[in-house]
Design a protein around this motif. Structure first.
Motif, PDB file in Angstrom:
ATOM      1  N   GLY A 104       0.823  -1.210   0.000  1.00 55.89           N
ATOM      2  CA  GLY A 104       0.000   0.000   0.000  1.00 55.89           C
ATOM      3  C   GLY A 104       0.850   1.249   0.000  1.00 55.89           C
ATOM      4  O   GLY A 104       0.626   2.179  -0.779  1.00 55.89           O
ATOM      5  N   GLU A 105       1.881   1.260   0.848  1.00 49.24           N
ATOM      6  CA  GLU A 105       2.740   2.442   0.945  1.00 49.24           C
ATOM      7  C   GLU A 105       3.559   2.624  -0.331  1.00 49.24           C
ATOM      8  O   GLU A 105       3.847   3.760  -0.732  1.00 49.24           O
ATOM      9  N   ILE A 106       3.925   1.534  -0.990  1.00 48.64           N
ATOM     10  CA  ILE A 106       4.667   1.658  -2.252  1.00 48.64           C
ATOM     11  C   ILE A 106       3.818   2.413  -3.274  1.00 48.64           C
ATOM     12  O   ILE A 106       4.300   3.311  -3.970  1.00 48.64           O
ATOM     13  N   ILE A 107       2.529   2.053  -3.344  1.00 49.07           N
ATOM     14  CA  ILE A 107       1.664   2.739  -4.312  1.00 49.07           C
ATOM     15  C   ILE A 107       1.556   4.224  -3.958  1.00 49.07           C
ATOM     16  O   ILE A 107       1.679   5.097  -4.821  1.00 49.07           O
ATOM     17  N   ASP A 108       1.344   4.522  -2.661  1.00 49.11           N
ATOM     18  CA  ASP A 108       1.275   5.930  -2.235  1.00 49.11           C
ATOM     19  C   ASP A 108       2.529   6.675  -2.672  1.00 49.11           C
ATOM     20  O   ASP A 108       2.469   7.757  -3.258  1.00 49.11           O
ATOM     21  N   GLN A 109       3.691   6.083  -2.342  1.00 47.14           N
ATOM     22  CA  GLN A 109       4.937   6.805  -2.563  1.00 47.14           C
ATOM     23  C   GLN A 109       5.303   6.885  -4.034  1.00 47.14           C
ATOM     24  O   GLN A 109       5.925   7.843  -4.474  1.00 47.14           O
ATOM     25  N   ARG A 110       4.918   5.879  -4.818  1.00 43.84           N
ATOM     26  CA  ARG A 110       5.189   5.940  -6.248  1.00 43.84           C
ATOM     27  C   ARG A 110       4.456   7.115  -6.884  1.00 43.84           C
ATOM     28  O   ARG A 110       4.874   7.652  -7.906  1.00 43.84           O
ATOM     29  N   SER A 111       3.319   7.501  -6.288  1.00 44.12           N
ATOM     30  CA  SER A 111       2.593   8.655  -6.830  1.00 44.12           C
ATOM     31  C   SER A 111       3.109   9.954  -6.218  1.00 44.12           C
ATOM     32  O   SER A 111       2.600  11.028  -6.524  1.00 44.12           O
TER      33      SER A 111
END
Lengths: 305, 352
Positions: free
Chosen positions: A26-33
């Motif tokens: 979940g945090e990877i998706i947040d941070q990728r954006s």
């Protein structure tokens, strides 16, 4: 040390690693954006408490998981409103979200401290059914455990092999350029936070509904921050996150193994290893821009008006 | 002697600015209280009565007021530990960890030299606490000065390590015979002096003095000027011969030392023992306070005061309303949300 104790440790590592991996994804998706979500701890607590409460009321763990997921997404939407629409500082907003989660989860869970629930049902693997019960019972996993590796692969595919993922990464690298090429950074970041929240909710659901099967205040005990460390450790890559989560929960398992074999090492010192390892990895990468974070991570997109 | 017209203008300007500040934040807090009122209503409480109780219990009696000040003292220090490095553009999210290390180091002093008189032991503990915090901040500062790793990430990671080191020492070596999760009570000579029969201790004076010193340093000294220069444009500062790297490391360490001092005052003043996981976010709160206050000393004082009122009000909710203490975090978070959602009010201020 018997084979049984080794397997037992492995099994518990898989249980504790699952919620960690979902949260990290979940945090990877947040941070990728381009959004750092420091409120992960609070998001997890609210998801875990609301999912647990619903499971306790309805006696249906799947409904509990569903509520957990939605709660995670809703919590992330609060962050989205602050950092995307109102252009607030991401670190401060994340920490505010964390405190919100501390309070809200205590409020939601206040009548359910010590409540008993039927957790997610365990499903045994077909090949293992002819093993002795003692062994096969260690590898009776719930549905969320079986789904965690596919989820990581799905997130990887979404990020690196779909147009949506391309747009999301483009916004994370440089929102202005992404806007110039016809993408809407605000919408994409909201979507990223929503999907990321769903995954964090899954992680929290696994923690309270399948793994511990109880609710206590501050029960996540720093898992949110471990996930933030894991995101960096895995270089913002969902597939590496699988390895990272295994390594992190493996450290916990290793510690249990040492204890069971009578070696005296403080568990607290072993607990610090993942963080120290992450810092060392960061130092080793230092100066090589190839491995660095999404370029506009943490920056506020000011828009074009 | 008559005041010059310039000075008079200046003081009325400051008064106007202060008024503006109070009205603006007052409104925001009212909005947050409305939101939290909904939560109270849902829990079956009377919001108006609850708020009246919160205010009479905190501001209505001298004891209540003293408890607000007690809650405020460590926040002054933790906020300052963020505000000072932020003048250089350093983002210190690591106060939580530095606080634990300060508490850890000074506890060692308190236990090892418990027979010493107060006038030796307390300064020793203060120095040890500051060394502990400074060491913990040196790592991120050094890595940042070398250009290896961003200090935001390292301070955050080290936050998780420090409480475990405290647990290691407490569970392994220092715990009292009765409880495994805390040290024995400190000897009276290791306790900070308290004022007027309240729980207010010397940390308040230290915090206020450091805030004044910070204000003076930034405004009237060469160091302050050079720090602001680095915060504004590091490259230009370096070309002008300012030793940027030395500043980055030194200021980060001083920030850490202040955070360590906060940890020392918590164990020596507030608790009188070292308790595992004692903080629960005072360090993170310091970051939020410094950010909300835009790093200004007066702002830090006012913001800490408001937040302390909310925190001490939480005790009341727990005692008389049958709600968990942690629920007060919701009121706090609503206040923060409302402030964060209006960045146009806070424009032109430095972040963190």
């Amino acid at each position: 040390m018997t084979l049984l104790s080794v397997l037992g440790v492995l099994s518990s590592a898989i249980f504790s690693g699952t919620s960690l991996l979902y949260t990290t994804l979940g945090e990877i998706i947040d941070q990728r954006s381009g959004i750092v979500n420091l409120g992960l701890e609070g998001v997890m607590l609210v998801s875990a408490s609301s999912g647990f409460a619903v499971t306790a009321i309805t006696d249906n763990p799947y409904l509990g998981v569903l509520v957990s997921i939605l709660a995670g997404a809703l919590m992330n939407m609060i962050l989205g409103f602050l950092v995307i629409s109102r252009r607030a500082n991401q670190l401060a907003s994340g920490l505010a979200l964390m405190f919100f989660g501390f309070g809200l989860s205590a409020w939601i869970g206040r009548s359910y401290v010590g409540a008993k629930i039927n957790g997610l049902p365990r499903i045994s693997l077909p090949g293992l059914s002819n093993l002795p019960v003692l062994y096969s019972s260690l590898f009776n996993f719930d549905l969320l455990i079986y789904l965690v590796i596919p989820a990581a692969i799905l997130v990887w595919w979404l990020l690196f092999h779909t147009r949506w993922g391309l747009g999301l990464r483009a916004v994370g690298e440089n929102a202005d350029t992404a806007y110039a090429s016809g993408r809407n950074p605000l919408r994409i970041r909201y979507q990223a936070l929503f999907v990321g929240g769903l995954l964090v909710g899954l992680g929290a659901a696994h923690l309270s509904i399948a793994y511990t099967m109880n609710w206590t205040e501050y029960m996540t005990a720093g898992r949110g921050f471990i996930a933030v460390a894991l995101v960096i450790f895995s270089k913002w890559n969902p597939l590496r996150a699988i390895v990272g989560a295994l390594l992190f929960s493996g450290a916990v398992a290793f510690q249990l193994l040492l204890q069971s074999s009578g070696i005296q090492i403080s568990p607290f010192l072993l607990d610090t290893i993942p963080y120290i390892l992450t810092i060392l990895v960061l130092i080793a990468w230092g100066g090589t821009p190839k491995h660095s974070a999404p370029a506009s991570l943490g920056r506020v997109y000011q828009g074009t008006e | 002697m008559t005041q010059s017209p310039d000075a008079r203008n200046r003081s009325s300007f400051i008064a106007e600015k202060l008024m503006h500040f109070l009205v603006r934040y007052g409104l925001m807090i009212v909005i947050a209280f409305l939101f939290f009122g909904l939560i109270l209503l849902i829990s079956g409480e009377d919001p108006i009565q609850s708020y009246r109780d919160i205010f009479t219990s905190t501001l209505g009696s001298s004891y209540g007021f003293s408890e607000v000040v007690v809650a405020m003292s460590p926040m002054l220090l933790t906020a300052l530990a963020v505000a000072l490095p932020s003048r250089l553009g350093l983002i210190n999210v690591g106060v939580e960890g530095q606080l634990y290390m300060g508490a850890c180091f000074s506890t060692w002093g308190a236990l090892a030299f418990s027979n010493s008189p107060s006038w030796i032991l307390l300064p020793l503990m203060i120095v040890l606490g500051m060394i502990g915090g400074a060491l913990w901040a040196f790592i991120p500062g050094y890595l940042r000065a070398l250009g290896l790793v961003n200090e935001t990430i390292t301070t955050l990671l080290l936050n998780s390590v420090a409480p475990m080191i405290v647990s290691f020492f407490v569970f392994g070596f220092w715990h009292s015979p009765m409880d495994t999760n805390k040290t024995p009570n400190f000897s009276p000579s290791a306790r900070l002096p308290k004022f007027f029969d309240t729980r207010i201790d010397l940390s308040l004076v230290i915090g206020l003095a450091l805030l004044v010193l910070f204000w003076f340093l930034m405004r009237y000294t060469r160091w302050g000027l050079e720090m602001r220069a680095i915060g504004g444009n590091p490259l230009a500062a370096r070309r002008n011969g300012i030793p940027v790297k030395t500043y980055l490391i030194a200021v980060m360490c001083i920030g850490g030392a202040i955070a360590g001092l906060a940890g020392m005052t918590q164990v020596s003043g507030y608790y009188g023992v070292l308790l595992v996981n004692f903080s629960r976010g005072i360090g993170y709160m310091g970051f939020l306070i410094s950010w909300l206050a835009g790093g200004s000393p007066l702002g830090i004082l006012l913001t800490s005061f408001v937040i302390s009122i909310i925190f001490s009000g939480g005790n009341l909710l727990q005692l008389t309303r049958d709600l968990p203490y942690a629920v007060i975090n919701v009121l706090l978070a609503f206040t923060l949300f409302v402030v964060l959602a209006r960045p146009s009010f806070l424009i032109n201020r430095k972040e963190a």
